[in-house]
Design a protein around this motif. Structure first.
Motif, PDB file in Angstrom:
ATOM      1  N   PRO A  71       0.827  -1.212   0.000  1.00 40.93           N
ATOM      2  CA  PRO A  71       0.000   0.000   0.000  1.00 40.93           C
ATOM      3  C   PRO A  71       0.859   1.258   0.000  1.00 40.93           C
ATOM      4  O   PRO A  71       2.038   1.216   0.350  1.00 40.93           O
ATOM      5  CB  PRO A  71      -0.809  -0.115   1.295  1.00 40.93           C
ATOM      6  CG  PRO A  71      -0.035  -1.014   2.163  1.00 40.93           C
ATOM      7  CD  PRO A  71       0.779  -1.909   1.283  1.00 40.93           C
ATOM      8  N   LEU A  72       0.252   2.387  -0.428  1.00 39.11           N
ATOM      9  CA  LEU A  72       0.990   3.644  -0.483  1.00 39.11           C
ATOM     10  C   LEU A  72       1.417   4.093   0.911  1.00 39.11           C
ATOM     11  O   LEU A  72       2.456   4.679   1.095  1.00 39.11           O
ATOM     12  CB  LEU A  72       0.107   4.743  -1.079  1.00 39.11           C
ATOM     13  CG  LEU A  72      -0.251   4.658  -2.549  1.00 39.11           C
ATOM     14  CD1 LEU A  72      -1.056   5.867  -2.946  1.00 39.11           C
ATOM     15  CD2 LEU A  72       1.002   4.570  -3.386  1.00 39.11           C
ATOM     16  N   LYS A  73       0.578   3.809   1.898  1.00 41.56           N
ATOM     17  CA  LYS A  73       0.771   4.373   3.227  1.00 41.56           C
ATOM     18  C   LYS A  73       0.404   3.306   4.243  1.00 41.56           C
ATOM     19  O   LYS A  73      -0.657   2.717   4.141  1.00 41.56           O
ATOM     20  CB  LYS A  73      -0.203   5.551   3.349  1.00 41.56           C
ATOM     21  CG  LYS A  73       0.120   6.556   4.384  1.00 41.56           C
ATOM     22  CD  LYS A  73      -0.602   7.863   4.129  1.00 41.56           C
ATOM     23  CE  LYS A  73      -2.037   7.848   4.550  1.00 41.56           C
ATOM     24  NZ  LYS A  73      -2.699   9.151   4.498  1.00 41.56           N
ATOM     25  N   THR A  74       1.295   2.991   5.167  1.00 35.23           N
ATOM     26  CA  THR A  74       0.910   2.086   6.260  1.00 35.23           C
ATOM     27  C   THR A  74       1.669   2.467   7.512  1.00 35.23           C
ATOM     28  O   THR A  74       2.500   3.345   7.509  1.00 35.23           O
ATOM     29  CB  THR A  74       1.306   0.612   6.030  1.00 35.23           C
ATOM     30  OG1 THR A  74       2.659   0.556   5.684  1.00 35.23           O
ATOM     31  CG2 THR A  74       0.447  -0.091   5.069  1.00 35.23           C
ATOM     32  N   ARG A  75       1.386   1.734   8.558  1.00 33.80           N
ATOM     33  CA  ARG A  75       2.181   1.844   9.772  1.00 33.80           C
ATOM     34  C   ARG A  75       3.511   1.145   9.528  1.00 33.80           C
ATOM     35  O   ARG A  75       3.685   0.422   8.551  1.00 33.80           O
ATOM     36  CB  ARG A  75       1.431   1.179  10.908  1.00 33.80           C
ATOM     37  CG  ARG A  75       0.200   1.956  11.296  1.00 33.80           C
ATOM     38  CD  ARG A  75       0.174   2.193  12.768  1.00 33.80           C
ATOM     39  NE  ARG A  75      -0.499   3.430  13.087  1.00 33.80           N
ATOM     40  CZ  ARG A  75      -0.404   4.022  14.272  1.00 33.80           C
ATOM     41  NH1 ARG A  75       0.336   3.483  15.204  1.00 33.80           N
ATOM     42  NH2 ARG A  75      -1.037   5.135  14.518  1.00 33.80           N
ATOM     43  N   SER A 102       4.412   1.693  15.219  1.00 33.80           N
ATOM     44  CA  SER A 102       4.162   0.329  14.790  1.00 33.80           C
ATOM     45  C   SER A 102       2.741  -0.033  15.209  1.00 33.80           C
ATOM     46  O   SER A 102       2.076   0.737  15.885  1.00 33.80           O
ATOM     47  CB  SER A 102       5.187  -0.565  15.472  1.00 33.80           C
ATOM     48  OG  SER A 102       4.933  -1.903  15.179  1.00 33.80           O
ATOM     49  N   ARG A 103       2.252  -1.231  14.819  1.00 30.75           N
ATOM     50  CA  ARG A 103       0.862  -1.524  15.130  1.00 30.75           C
ATOM     51  C   ARG A 103       0.658  -1.954  16.574  1.00 30.75           C
ATOM     52  O   ARG A 103      -0.470  -1.973  17.059  1.00 30.75           O
ATOM     53  CB  ARG A 103       0.288  -2.535  14.159  1.00 30.75           C
ATOM     54  CG  ARG A 103       1.036  -3.816  14.102  1.00 30.75           C
ATOM     55  CD  ARG A 103       0.362  -4.676  13.049  1.00 30.75           C
ATOM     56  NE  ARG A 103       0.827  -6.007  13.107  1.00 30.75           N
ATOM     57  CZ  ARG A 103       1.620  -6.562  12.190  1.00 30.75           C
ATOM     58  NH1 ARG A 103       2.011  -5.862  11.151  1.00 30.75           N
ATOM     59  NH2 ARG A 103       1.991  -7.794  12.308  1.00 30.75           N
ATOM     60  N   SER A 177       7.476   4.823   4.691  1.00 36.89           N
ATOM     61  CA  SER A 177       7.855   4.362   3.355  1.00 36.89           C
ATOM     62  C   SER A 177       8.781   5.347   2.647  1.00 36.89           C
ATOM     63  O   SER A 177       9.327   5.036   1.597  1.00 36.89           O
ATOM     64  CB  SER A 177       6.604   4.108   2.515  1.00 36.89           C
ATOM     65  OG  SER A 177       5.772   5.225   2.553  1.00 36.89           O
TER      66      SER A 177
ATOM     67  N   PRO B  55      -3.814   0.335  12.762  1.00 34.82           N
ATOM     68  CA  PRO B  55      -3.940  -0.356  14.044  1.00 34.82           C
ATOM     69  C   PRO B  55      -2.870   0.097  15.029  1.00 34.82           C
ATOM     70  O   PRO B  55      -1.731   0.278  14.636  1.00 34.82           O
ATOM     71  CB  PRO B  55      -3.752  -1.822  13.672  1.00 34.82           C
ATOM     72  CG  PRO B  55      -3.165  -1.829  12.329  1.00 34.82           C
ATOM     73  CD  PRO B  55      -3.475  -0.555  11.667  1.00 34.82           C
ATOM     74  N   HIS B  56      -3.261   0.305  16.272  1.00 38.08           N
ATOM     75  CA  HIS B  56      -2.292   0.703  17.290  1.00 38.08           C
ATOM     76  C   HIS B  56      -2.592  -0.010  18.602  1.00 38.08           C
ATOM     77  O   HIS B  56      -3.615  -0.678  18.725  1.00 38.08           O
ATOM     78  CB  HIS B  56      -2.278   2.220  17.455  1.00 38.08           C
ATOM     79  CG  HIS B  56      -3.584   2.805  17.888  1.00 38.08           C
ATOM     80  ND1 HIS B  56      -4.067   2.659  19.157  1.00 38.08           N
ATOM     81  CD2 HIS B  56      -4.525   3.506  17.202  1.00 38.08           C
ATOM     82  CE1 HIS B  56      -5.231   3.281  19.248  1.00 38.08           C
ATOM     83  NE2 HIS B  56      -5.550   3.780  18.077  1.00 38.08           N
ATOM     84  N   GLU B  57      -1.677   0.161  19.557  1.00 44.72           N
ATOM     85  CA  GLU B  57      -1.830  -0.432  20.883  1.00 44.72           C
ATOM     86  C   GLU B  57      -3.148   0.042  21.506  1.00 44.72           C
ATOM     87  O   GLU B  57      -3.545   1.176  21.306  1.00 44.72           O
ATOM     88  CB  GLU B  57      -0.640   0.010  21.739  1.00 44.72           C
ATOM     89  CG  GLU B  57      -0.585  -0.568  23.120  1.00 44.72           C
ATOM     90  CD  GLU B  57       0.083  -1.937  23.143  1.00 44.72           C
ATOM     91  OE1 GLU B  57       0.805  -2.265  22.186  1.00 44.72           O
ATOM     92  OE2 GLU B  57      -0.131  -2.643  24.131  1.00 44.72           O
ATOM     93  N   ASP B 148      -7.365   4.287   2.630  1.00 41.30           N
ATOM     94  CA  ASP B 148      -6.261   5.251   2.658  1.00 41.30           C
ATOM     95  C   ASP B 148      -5.247   4.889   3.737  1.00 41.30           C
ATOM     96  O   ASP B 148      -4.048   5.107   3.568  1.00 41.30           O
ATOM     97  CB  ASP B 148      -6.835   6.649   2.894  1.00 41.30           C
ATOM     98  CG  ASP B 148      -5.766   7.729   2.827  1.00 41.30           C
ATOM     99  OD1 ASP B 148      -4.908   7.619   1.937  1.00 41.30           O
ATOM    100  OD2 ASP B 148      -5.784   8.649   3.657  1.00 41.30           O
ATOM    101  N   ALA B 149      -5.727   4.328   4.855  1.00 38.58           N
ATOM    102  CA  ALA B 149      -4.825   3.950   5.944  1.00 38.58           C
ATOM    103  C   ALA B 149      -4.046   2.681   5.628  1.00 38.58           C
ATOM    104  O   ALA B 149      -3.169   2.291   6.384  1.00 38.58           O
ATOM    105  CB  ALA B 149      -5.617   3.766   7.229  1.00 38.58           C
ATOM    106  N   GLY B 150      -4.376   2.008   4.529  1.00 39.99           N
ATOM    107  CA  GLY B 150      -3.683   0.771   4.160  1.00 39.99           C
ATOM    108  C   GLY B 150      -4.058  -0.400   5.042  1.00 39.99           C
ATOM    109  O   GLY B 150      -3.264  -1.308   5.242  1.00 39.99           O
ATOM    110  N   ARG B 243       5.764   9.462  -6.853  1.00 42.39           N
ATOM    111  CA  ARG B 243       6.903   8.784  -6.266  1.00 42.39           C
ATOM    112  C   ARG B 243       8.050   8.594  -7.253  1.00 42.39           C
ATOM    113  O   ARG B 243       9.182   8.450  -6.867  1.00 42.39           O
ATOM    114  CB  ARG B 243       6.432   7.435  -5.735  1.00 42.39           C
ATOM    115  CG  ARG B 243       7.425   6.784  -4.852  1.00 42.39           C
ATOM    116  CD  ARG B 243       6.741   5.903  -3.870  1.00 42.39           C
ATOM    117  NE  ARG B 243       5.795   6.658  -3.072  1.00 42.39           N
ATOM    118  CZ  ARG B 243       5.328   6.203  -1.912  1.00 42.39           C
ATOM    119  NH1 ARG B 243       5.722   5.060  -1.460  1.00 42.39           N
ATOM    120  NH2 ARG B 243       4.461   6.895  -1.216  1.00 42.39           N
TER     121      ARG B 243
END
Lengths: 293, 244
Positions: A71-75, A102-103, A177, B55-57, B148-150, B243
């Motif tokens: 994906p273009l954008k992730t954690r 991080s997740r 990224s 996703p987060h803690e 959008d958040a992947g 990009r």
């Protein structure tokens, strides 16, 4: 007081040629990538009725039999050896919890930090009680990923003098990224400041330390006032990083330095104006191309 | 029926649409830099803003954590100025709590939560202008924000409200129709597989008409999904050209 105000501008529309829609390597969730069962399912895909289907919007990447969608954008997805910059969120028994984009929050074990007193120092119960004296909630640290747990959480270590608590400086948060993977993520830039480009998208800018201070390492942080010229260099670098990130240019020592050099003709605060940003980034890209060949 | 004629003899509705016609949908992804994902969506005069963190803690009560999947936390709210009369809407009133719960159920069906054990995904949706079909506009906006958040999803989730008047089903109701005594039904669909994520109806309707109404809703949802698909592809295109 002189104010700078501007009206909203029309977004530049990227023209979509007919071929753009046909680009096979761009997929959206639910798109079937292949119905051939000979491929392996990688990140960003799932199998639905024996068909390999995308679950995120992004580019398809194929390595041999493995298909992934990026994906273009992730954690941040950490890997062993990555350099990260993070913030302590919690002090627990024998461990610190660190927020690293991080997740799940990362873990820094008491046994994987260098306590003052050398490598061979024994960790006593007393150390557990005084953990908060070394690092407390809100402190920023630089560290390296030691291992990845099965649920995706990262375990960090600071067992080297270059890692540890961060003192005075500026934190810039950008998409992970955009950080280019390199041999070293610590750079002393010739313009008079240093930068840590964390793989997790956290970038730390700080005045270049003297020799003695560096040797102290660990948990000592200098509270000496930073000179105005150093602060100006750091602010300029911060605005340059934001400009590069806004135009999706990969960040590494050369690109940051070139951007800094191209920005010198503008004052620090002007760098954030969209038209100046565009000009600086354009110059940077030109320099990078020239250097490549 | 008293007052308004919802469907004229010529087959036109109050705002001049045909029975199966949708309102104009306009959307934009990635409107905020700070959030992990965000989107803005207009469907006719209904406007919504969706933001996704995660996703987060898990923040707050650690005990809510699930060991095998992520929890989804939805919050729906309406701006004070979103309706014809200004009204302060404190958080946690009954209507918005119910709506939050519906959104949560919808996205639990679509997001691949089992990939993120012990984490949390926050979806915040705000209605900026309300002109009927608030639930469906929120779902559509939130879908774009999640993409959008992947965050991995089985498929888009598209939602649409449909109503039943004079033996005809009307797609994508506006406020005047919703409040004009139409029995309306909201449906969220995963369009490719045709799975239904959520159906909600609190009006009276003859059993015989239910199938036609659901059929009409599914067609409308598929129409919405085509528009969303275009928005996502356009966004992807812009992102990947920058990009290079």
């Amino acid at each position: 007081m002189a104010l700078d105000m501007r009206l909203p501008t029309v977004r530049k529309t990227v023209s979509l040629s007919a071929s753009a829609f046909d680009r096979k390597d761009l997929v959206v969730p639910g798109d079937i990538i292949t119905s051939d069962t000979g491929f392996m399912r990688g990140h960003g895909t799932y199998v639905d009725e024996e068909k390999l289907t995308a679950s995120v919007a992004g580019e398809v990447q194929r390595v041999d039999k493995l298909i992934c969608v990026r994906p273009l954008k992730t954690r941040f997805n950490g890997e062993v050896g990555d350099v990260v910059v993070g913030r302590i969120t919690e002090v627990q028994q024998k461990r610190w919890k660190v927020e690293t984009n991080s997740r799940l929050d990362s873990v820094l074990l008491l046994s994987s930090v260098n306590l003052p007193g050398g490598e061979l120092r024994r960790r006593s119960a007393e150390d557990e009680l005084t953990m908060r004296e070394y690092l407390q909630e809100g402190d920023l640290i630089s560290a390296e990923v030691q291992s990845v747990f099965s649920d995706g959480a990262l375990s960090l270590h600071t067992r080297s003098l270059k890692y540890g608590k961060l003192g005075q400086g500026v934190l810039v948060q950008i998409s992970p990224s955009l950080i280019k993977r390199q041999k070293s993520h610590f750079h002393n830039l010739p313009c008079g400041a240093s930068v840590i480009l964390g793989n997790n998208g956290f970038v730390w800018l700080y005045p270049t330390l003297g020799q003695q201070e560096e040797e102290a390492g660990g948990f000592y942080t200098s509270l000496e006032p930073v000179s105005l010229s150093d602060r100006e260099v750091i602010s300029r670098l911060r605005n340059c990083l934001l400009a590069l990130a806004a135009h999706k240019v990969l960040l590494y020592d050369t690109s940051v330095l070139y951007c800094y050099e191209s920005s010198l003709q503008h004052s620090v605060k002007d760098i954030l104006k969209p038209e100046v940003m565009e000009e600086i980034v354009m110059l940077t890209q030109q320099k990078l191309l020239e250097q490549e060949g | 029926m008293a007052g308004l004629e919802l469907l004229s003899d010529q087959g036109y509705r109050l705002d001049g649409r045909k029975a199966t016609e949708l309102r104009k949908v306009q959307a934009r992804m990635g409107v905020f830099a700070q959030a992990d994902g965000s989107a803005y969506l207009e469907q006719g005069n209904t406007k919504a803003l969706a933001v996704v963190y995660g996703p987060h803690e898990i923040r707050g009560a650690r005990s809510r954590a699930l060991h095998d999947r992520a929890i989804i936390n939805c919050q729906y709210s309406m701006a004070t100025f979103s309706t014809a009369e200004r009204k302060r809407r404190p958080h946690g009133d009954r209507k918005s709590t119910e709506m939050s719960l519906h959104l949560k159920q919808t996205f639990e069906a679509a997001v691949l939560t089992q990939l993120y054990p012990r984490s949390q995904i926050d979806i915040y949706v705000k209605i900026l202008q309300s002109d009927g079909g608030n639930y469906s506009v929120c779902v559509n906006a939130a879908t774009l924000a999640v993409i959008d958040a992947g965050i991995p999803m089985r498929d888009y989730v598209c939602a649409c409200t449909v109503g039943f008047v004079d033996e005809t089903s009307l797609a994508d109701l506006c406020y005047a129709e919703e409040s004009g005594g139409v029995s309306s039904l909201a449906l969220a669909l995963l369009p490719r597989g045709g799975q239904i994520a959520l159906v909600q109806m609190d009006a009276r309707l003859h059993q015989d008409h239910l199938d036609t109404l659901i059929e009409a809703a599914m067609t409308a949802c598929k129409g919405v999904s085509k528009v969303l698909d275009q928005v996502v592809r356009q966004h992807l295109q812009e992102g990947s050209t920058l990009r290079e």
